[in-house]
Motif scaffolding. Structure first.
Motif, PDB file in Angstrom:
ATOM      1  N   SER A   1      -3.920  -8.621   5.727  1.00  0.00           N
ATOM      2  CA  SER A   1      -3.499  -9.878   6.343  1.00  0.00           C
ATOM      3  C   SER A   1      -2.009  -9.916   6.642  1.00  0.00           C
ATOM      4  O   SER A   1      -1.582 -10.433   7.675  1.00  0.00           O
ATOM      5  N   LYS A   2      -1.190  -9.338   5.740  1.00  0.00           N
ATOM      6  CA  LYS A   2       0.253  -9.401   5.976  1.00  0.00           C
ATOM      7  C   LYS A   2       0.998  -8.367   5.137  1.00  0.00           C
ATOM      8  O   LYS A   2       0.506  -7.889   4.114  1.00  0.00           O
TER       9      LYS A   2
ATOM     10  N   ASP B   1       1.532 -16.984   6.756  1.00  0.00           N
ATOM     11  CA  ASP B   1       0.114 -16.678   6.933  1.00  0.00           C
ATOM     12  C   ASP B   1      -0.337 -16.945   8.362  1.00  0.00           C
ATOM     13  O   ASP B   1      -1.474 -16.645   8.723  1.00  0.00           O
TER      14      ASP B   1
ATOM     15  N   ASN C   1       1.838  -8.355  10.088  1.00  0.00           N
ATOM     16  CA  ASN C   1       1.703  -7.045   9.475  1.00  0.00           C
ATOM     17  C   ASN C   1       2.460  -6.009  10.295  1.00  0.00           C
ATOM     18  O   ASN C   1       3.029  -6.325  11.342  1.00  0.00           O
TER      19      ASN C   1
END
Length: 318
Positions: free
Chosen positions: A69-70, A255, A278
């Motif tokens: 996700s990141k 997020d 990312n």
């Protein structure tokens, strides 16, 4: 009858000559040993750095797989160095995010054997150079010469340069335009406009991903020095404001890219797909040192959609 003085002088001369010969032999032997040690260390360090590079890439792939996700600056692969030490040498690997720069190849969209210029990327590059206090004619010259360097035709743009310049008397390069994407940032030093520009100063946020037109900015790994790059993307003239937004990064990162973009008034008109949580490109800097020698290996690694690694560039220095 032989005189004692003559014998003494002759003996001293022989001793002196033998001493000189002995010193020369010792010197050559020392140089030979040092050369052999140099070559041994060079070969050994190269293989050790390559093996360490492989291990670092595996760590990156594992980290990205576990945290799809990141990726933030607090991630262990970016925060911690890789070390290996024995009695003879110390090896160190540092991993950094290679996303946050303007990839000059992203100016183009490759279709078959042709390259189409993307207006959004061209405008972003122009805004970046303008914030660098480069005047409009020089900006236009740089962009036109970049396009002419890559495109397939031999027709120069208004401020461009094609083969007639690069093989002419005014050029030091004496080569044809390569008609391909850039391989290294140093290529732009061939452009005639670079005689009027400072390469080091203007390329702080510029980069080249060999063979790739992709462009991403990981908002979770931005640092204050990236303010000009981010400001030029959003057409934000207030660099202090941009820097403050970068420094206000949430502890665990963003997020949602739209949250970060919402701080900039004109964000809706710029391509949101450039912003990411990312990273897919990384720099690896490996270094080996002992008491006599040192060696470095710099690697640009690109991860594809399947998380497979591609070595885009590797430079070994000894």
């Amino acid at each position: 009858m032989t005189k004692p003085g003559v014998i003494l002088i002759t003996t001293l001369l022989i001793v002196m000559v033998m001493s000189v010969i002995s010193m020369q032999i010792s010197k050559n032997f020392y140089v030979s040993l040092k050369r052999e040690a140099y070559l041994d260390f060079k070969n050994q360090s190269y293989h050790m750095l390559i093996n360490s590079e492989k291990q670092a890439i595996k760590s990156i792939q594992k980290a990205i797989k576990l945290n799809q996700s990141k990726l933030t600056l607090s991630a262990p692969i970016l925060k911690n160095k890789f070390y290996y030490q024995n009695d003879l040498m110390l090896l160190e690997i540092v991993v950094s995010d290679a996303s946050n720069c303007f990839n000059l190849n992203s100016l183009f969209d490759k279709s078959g054997n042709t390259y189409k210029v993307l207006p959004a990327q061209r405008d972003w590059l122009a805004r970046y150079l303008e914030l660098k206090s480069i005047n409009e004619p020089d900006i236009q010259s740089f962009i036109d010469q970049l396009i002419d360097w890559v495109d397939q035709d031999n027709q120069p743009l208004n401020f461009g340069a094609e083969n007639y310049f690069y093989i002419g008397p005014a050029s030091q390069s004496k080569q044809f335009t390569p008609k391909r994407l850039l391989v290294d940032l140093s290529e732009i030093q061939n452009f005639p406009i670079m005689q009027a520009l400072n390469f080091e100063e203007m390329t702080r946020d510029l980069c080249v991903i060999p063979g790739s037109t992709k462009q991403l900015l990981n908002i979770n790994t931005l640092i204050s020095e990236d303010a000009l790059l981010v400001a030029s993307f959003f057409s934000e003239e207030n660099l202090e404001f941009t820097e403050s937004q970068i420094l206000n990064l949430p502890q665990n990162g963003y997020d949602d890219v739209s949250v970060f973009a919402s701080y900039f008034s004109q964000s809706s008109i710029y391509p949101a797909q450039v912003l990411s949580l990312n990273s897919k490109s990384f720099y690896l800097h490996g270094k080996i040192v002992n008491e006599n020698f040192s060696a470095n290996l710099d690697t640009l690694v690109i991860l594809d959609l399947s998380n497979s690694a591609v070595i885009a560039r590797r430079t070994f220095n000894f």
